[in-house]
Design a protein around this motif. Structure first.
Motif, PDB file in Angstrom:
ATOM      1  N   VAL A  49      -4.558  94.378 111.521  1.00  0.00           N
ATOM      2  CA  VAL A  49      -5.930  94.680 111.917  1.00  0.00           C
ATOM      3  C   VAL A  49      -5.917  95.689 113.073  1.00  0.00           C
ATOM      4  CG1 VAL A  49      -6.435  92.844 113.602  1.00  0.00           C
ATOM      5  CG2 VAL A  49      -8.250  93.722 112.160  1.00  0.00           C
ATOM      6  N   ALA A  50      -4.976  95.541 114.001  1.00  0.00           N
ATOM      7  CA  ALA A  50      -4.884  96.497 115.113  1.00  0.00           C
ATOM      8  C   ALA A  50      -4.546  97.894 114.604  1.00  0.00           C
ATOM      9  CB  ALA A  50      -3.835  96.030 116.122  1.00  0.00           C
ATOM     10  N   VAL A  51      -3.583  97.964 113.712  1.00  0.00           N
ATOM     11  CA  VAL A  51      -3.208  99.261 113.134  1.00  0.00           C
ATOM     12  C   VAL A  51      -4.381  99.845 112.348  1.00  0.00           C
ATOM     13  CG1 VAL A  51      -1.710 100.382 111.424  1.00  0.00           C
ATOM     14  CG2 VAL A  51      -0.730  98.811 113.101  1.00  0.00           C
ATOM     15  N   GLY A  52      -5.035  99.009 111.558  1.00  0.00           N
ATOM     16  CA  GLY A  52      -6.171  99.468 110.761  1.00  0.00           C
ATOM     17  C   GLY A  52      -7.282 100.053 111.605  1.00  0.00           C
ATOM     18  N   ILE A  53      -7.555  99.424 112.736  1.00  0.00           N
ATOM     19  CA  ILE A  53      -8.613  99.893 113.631  1.00  0.00           C
ATOM     20  C   ILE A  53      -8.156 101.118 114.422  1.00  0.00           C
ATOM     21  CG2 ILE A  53      -9.923  99.285 115.709  1.00  0.00           C
ATOM     22  CD1 ILE A  53     -10.103  96.414 114.527  1.00  0.00           C
ATOM     23  N   LEU A  54      -6.925 101.091 114.896  1.00  0.00           N
ATOM     24  CA  LEU A  54      -6.456 102.170 115.773  1.00  0.00           C
ATOM     25  C   LEU A  54      -6.166 103.482 115.052  1.00  0.00           C
ATOM     26  CD1 LEU A  54      -4.194 100.211 118.266  1.00  0.00           C
ATOM     27  CD2 LEU A  54      -6.432 101.254 118.704  1.00  0.00           C
ATOM     28  N   LEU A  55      -5.717 103.426 113.802  1.00  0.00           N
ATOM     29  CA  LEU A  55      -5.375 104.675 113.098  1.00  0.00           C
ATOM     30  C   LEU A  55      -6.534 105.665 113.033  1.00  0.00           C
ATOM     31  CD1 LEU A  55      -2.904 103.723 110.235  1.00  0.00           C
ATOM     32  CD2 LEU A  55      -2.485 105.184 112.217  1.00  0.00           C
ATOM     33  N   PRO A  56      -7.722 105.279 112.562  1.00  0.00           N
ATOM     34  CA  PRO A  56      -8.799 106.270 112.544  1.00  0.00           C
ATOM     35  C   PRO A  56      -9.254 106.689 113.943  1.00  0.00           C
ATOM     36  CG  PRO A  56      -9.564 104.168 111.674  1.00  0.00           C
ATOM     37  CD  PRO A  56      -8.108 104.030 111.914  1.00  0.00           C
ATOM     38  N   ILE A  57      -9.176 105.772 114.907  1.00  0.00           N
ATOM     39  CA  ILE A  57      -9.558 106.125 116.282  1.00  0.00           C
ATOM     40  C   ILE A  57      -8.602 107.166 116.838  1.00  0.00           C
ATOM     41  CG2 ILE A  57      -9.710 105.264 118.662  1.00  0.00           C
ATOM     42  CD1 ILE A  57     -10.769 102.609 117.492  1.00  0.00           C
ATOM     43  N   ILE A  58      -7.314 106.948 116.677  1.00  0.00           N
ATOM     44  CA  ILE A  58      -6.316 107.904 117.176  1.00  0.00           C
ATOM     45  C   ILE A  58      -6.430 109.232 116.422  1.00  0.00           C
ATOM     46  CG2 ILE A  58      -3.831 108.376 117.344  1.00  0.00           C
ATOM     47  CD1 ILE A  58      -3.515 105.306 117.879  1.00  0.00           C
ATOM     48  N   GLY A  59      -6.579 109.160 115.095  1.00  0.00           N
ATOM     49  CA  GLY A  59      -6.751 110.380 114.305  1.00  0.00           C
ATOM     50  C   GLY A  59      -7.980 111.161 114.738  1.00  0.00           C
ATOM     51  N   GLY A  60      -9.078 110.460 114.966  1.00  0.00           N
ATOM     52  CA  GLY A  60     -10.307 111.109 115.429  1.00  0.00           C
ATOM     53  C   GLY A  60     -10.153 111.701 116.817  1.00  0.00           C
ATOM     54  N   SER A  61      -9.422 111.013 117.682  1.00  0.00           N
ATOM     55  CA  SER A  61      -9.192 111.524 119.041  1.00  0.00           C
ATOM     56  C   SER A  61      -8.350 112.796 119.011  1.00  0.00           C
ATOM     57  CB  SER A  61      -8.498 110.468 119.899  1.00  0.00           C
ATOM     58  OG  SER A  61      -9.321 109.347 120.046  1.00  0.00           O
ATOM     59  N   ILE A  62      -7.306 112.781 118.209  1.00  0.00           N
ATOM     60  CA  ILE A  62      -6.444 113.967 118.098  1.00  0.00           C
ATOM     61  C   ILE A  62      -7.226 115.124 117.481  1.00  0.00           C
ATOM     62  CG2 ILE A  62      -4.425 114.928 116.906  1.00  0.00           C
ATOM     63  CD1 ILE A  62      -3.138 112.095 117.247  1.00  0.00           C
ATOM     64  N   THR A  63      -7.965 114.842 116.416  1.00  0.00           N
ATOM     65  CA  THR A  63      -8.772 115.879 115.774  1.00  0.00           C
ATOM     66  C   THR A  63      -9.799 116.442 116.745  1.00  0.00           C
ATOM     67  OG1 THR A  63      -8.502 114.862 113.608  1.00  0.00           O
ATOM     68  CG2 THR A  63     -10.370 116.337 113.880  1.00  0.00           C
ATOM     69  N   GLY A  64     -10.481 115.564 117.456  1.00  0.00           N
ATOM     70  CA  GLY A  64     -11.472 116.012 118.434  1.00  0.00           C
ATOM     71  C   GLY A  64     -10.858 116.886 119.505  1.00  0.00           C
ATOM     72  N   TRP A  65      -9.693 116.487 119.993  1.00  0.00           N
ATOM     73  CA  TRP A  65      -9.017 117.274 121.022  1.00  0.00           C
ATOM     74  C   TRP A  65      -8.623 118.648 120.485  1.00  0.00           C
ATOM     75  CZ3 TRP A  65      -3.825 118.922 121.451  1.00  0.00           C
ATOM     76  CH2 TRP A  65      -3.514 119.506 122.682  1.00  0.00           C
ATOM     77  N   LEU A  66      -8.040 118.684 119.286  1.00  0.00           N
ATOM     78  CA  LEU A  66      -7.606 119.960 118.705  1.00  0.00           C
ATOM     79  C   LEU A  66      -8.792 120.853 118.356  1.00  0.00           C
ATOM     80  CD1 LEU A  66      -4.752 118.769 116.308  1.00  0.00           C
ATOM     81  CD2 LEU A  66      -4.482 120.078 118.434  1.00  0.00           C
ATOM     82  N   ALA A  67      -9.825 120.283 117.775  1.00  0.00           N
ATOM     83  CA  ALA A  67     -10.973 121.077 117.327  1.00  0.00           C
ATOM     84  C   ALA A  67     -11.855 121.517 118.491  1.00  0.00           C
ATOM     85  CB  ALA A  67     -11.793 120.288 116.315  1.00  0.00           C
ATOM     86  N   ASN A  68     -11.928 120.700 119.523  1.00  0.00           N
ATOM     87  CA  ASN A  68     -12.836 120.997 120.635  1.00  0.00           C
ATOM     88  C   ASN A  68     -12.184 121.767 121.776  1.00  0.00           C
ATOM     89  OD1 ASN A  68     -15.106 119.752 119.470  1.00  0.00           O
ATOM     90  ND2 ASN A  68     -14.316 117.763 120.075  1.00  0.00           N
ATOM     91  N   ARG A  69     -10.867 121.867 121.748  1.00  0.00           N
ATOM     92  CA  ARG A  69     -10.185 122.620 122.789  1.00  0.00           C
ATOM     93  C   ARG A  69     -10.744 124.035 122.830  1.00  0.00           C
ATOM     94  NH1 ARG A  69      -3.821 122.814 122.182  1.00  0.00           N
ATOM     95  NH2 ARG A  69      -4.626 123.914 120.406  1.00  0.00           N
ATOM     96  N   ASN A  70     -11.162 124.468 123.955  1.00  0.00           N
ATOM     97  CA  ASN A  70     -11.690 125.810 124.176  1.00  0.00           C
ATOM     98  C   ASN A  70     -12.993 126.082 123.417  1.00  0.00           C
ATOM     99  OD1 ASN A  70      -9.301 126.296 125.669  1.00  0.00           O
ATOM    100  ND2 ASN A  70      -8.245 126.888 123.796  1.00  0.00           N
ATOM    101  N   ALA A  71     -13.576 125.079 122.784  1.00  0.00           N
ATOM    102  CA  ALA A  71     -14.818 125.293 122.035  1.00  0.00           C
ATOM    103  C   ALA A  71     -16.031 124.751 122.777  1.00  0.00           C
ATOM    104  CB  ALA A  71     -14.722 124.636 120.665  1.00  0.00           C
ATOM    105  N   GLN A  72     -15.827 123.933 123.779  1.00  0.00           N
ATOM    106  CA  GLN A  72     -16.950 123.299 124.461  1.00  0.00           C
ATOM    107  C   GLN A  72     -17.820 124.298 125.220  1.00  0.00           C
ATOM    108  OE1 GLN A  72     -18.305 120.213 124.167  1.00  0.00           O
ATOM    109  NE2 GLN A  72     -16.851 120.181 122.483  1.00  0.00           N
ATOM    110  N   GLU A  73     -17.220 125.332 125.769  1.00  0.00           N
ATOM    111  CA  GLU A  73     -18.016 126.343 126.470  1.00  0.00           C
ATOM    112  C   GLU A  73     -18.973 127.040 125.510  1.00  0.00           C
ATOM    113  OE1 GLU A  73     -18.485 126.815 129.727  1.00  0.00           O
ATOM    114  OE2 GLU A  73     -17.193 125.043 129.875  1.00  0.00           O
ATOM    115  N   LYS A  74     -18.475 127.371 124.321  1.00  0.00           N
ATOM    116  CA  LYS A  74     -19.335 127.982 123.297  1.00  0.00           C
ATOM    117  C   LYS A  74     -20.447 127.016 122.903  1.00  0.00           C
ATOM    118  CE  LYS A  74     -15.672 130.548 121.040  1.00  0.00           C
ATOM    119  NZ  LYS A  74     -14.906 130.655 119.787  1.00  0.00           N
ATOM    120  N   TYR A  75     -20.100 125.745 122.730  1.00  0.00           N
ATOM    121  CA  TYR A  75     -21.093 124.753 122.319  1.00  0.00           C
ATOM    122  C   TYR A  75     -22.177 124.590 123.394  1.00  0.00           C
ATOM    123  CZ  TYR A  75     -23.233 120.453 120.683  1.00  0.00           C
ATOM    124  OH  TYR A  75     -24.147 119.519 120.258  1.00  0.00           O
ATOM    125  N   LYS A  76     -21.783 124.613 124.645  1.00  0.00           N
ATOM    126  CA  LYS A  76     -22.761 124.469 125.735  1.00  0.00           C
ATOM    127  C   LYS A  76     -23.777 125.603 125.721  1.00  0.00           C
ATOM    128  CE  LYS A  76     -19.782 121.928 128.875  1.00  0.00           C
ATOM    129  NZ  LYS A  76     -18.932 121.993 130.061  1.00  0.00           N
TER     130      LYS A  76
END
Length: 165
Positions: free
Chosen positions: A15-42
């Motif tokens: 259950v811990a792995v099941g819950i953590l996998l999408p959270i970690i994947g989403g965190s990594i994706t968010g970090w990679l996709a949003n790096r240097n993009a937040q200024e443009k978004y603002k």
């Protein structure tokens, strides 16, 4: 605790792995996709219903955890003798589409393409939710807030795209 049990059994590690996998994947994706993009978004014009930036990581962490728990419940049902669900492939597809959206919208600035992709994502989430309900009502119910959030995000994506053409 009952929410974590399937047929009265709890596998804490899974259950811990099941819950953590999408959270970690989403965190990594968010970090990679949003790096240097937040200024443009603002600098983008946003609709009046756009929530403050602090809402997004809280909402997504919660939703990723709920969808991971839903998948855990479906997998456990499958292991204890329920018929083979077709829901796991649709779950994986929707999760991949979810991660892709961040790159389309933030990293590459393809807000119109992101809007089309999110429409496909929403349909895939609805299919996954339906398939989860066929195996486990609780798993299907856990996906409902995700549908609601993506409907809201679809409106937000559309309005942001329209305001910044």
């Amino acid at each position: 605790m009952e929410l974590l049990k399937v047929n009265g059994r709890l596998d804490r590690k899974r259950v811990a792995v099941g819950i953590l996998l999408p959270i970690i994947g989403g965190s990594i994706t968010g970090w990679l996709a949003n790096r240097n993009a937040q200024e443009k978004y603002k600098r983008l014009e946003k609709p009046s219903f756009s929530p403050p930036p602090a809402v997004f990581p809280i909402a997504w962490t919660t939703l990723y955890g709920m969808m991971g728990l839903a998948k855990y419940r479906v997998e456990r049902k499958k292991e204890i003798g329920y018929k083979e669900p077709t829901s796991i492939p649709s779950y994986e597809i929707q999760l991949g589409l979810n991660y892709l959206w961040s790159f389309l919208f933030f990293k590459w600035g393809l807000r119109g393409t992101a809007l089309i992709e999110m429409t496909i994502l929403l349909a895939t989430i609805a299919l996954t939710t339906y398939e989860f309900y066929q195996v486990d009502n609780t798993a299907g119910t856990l996906m409902i807030p995700y549908i609601g959030w993506v409907v809201f995000a679809l409106g937000l994506n559309y309005a942001t795209w329209k305001l910044n053409k």
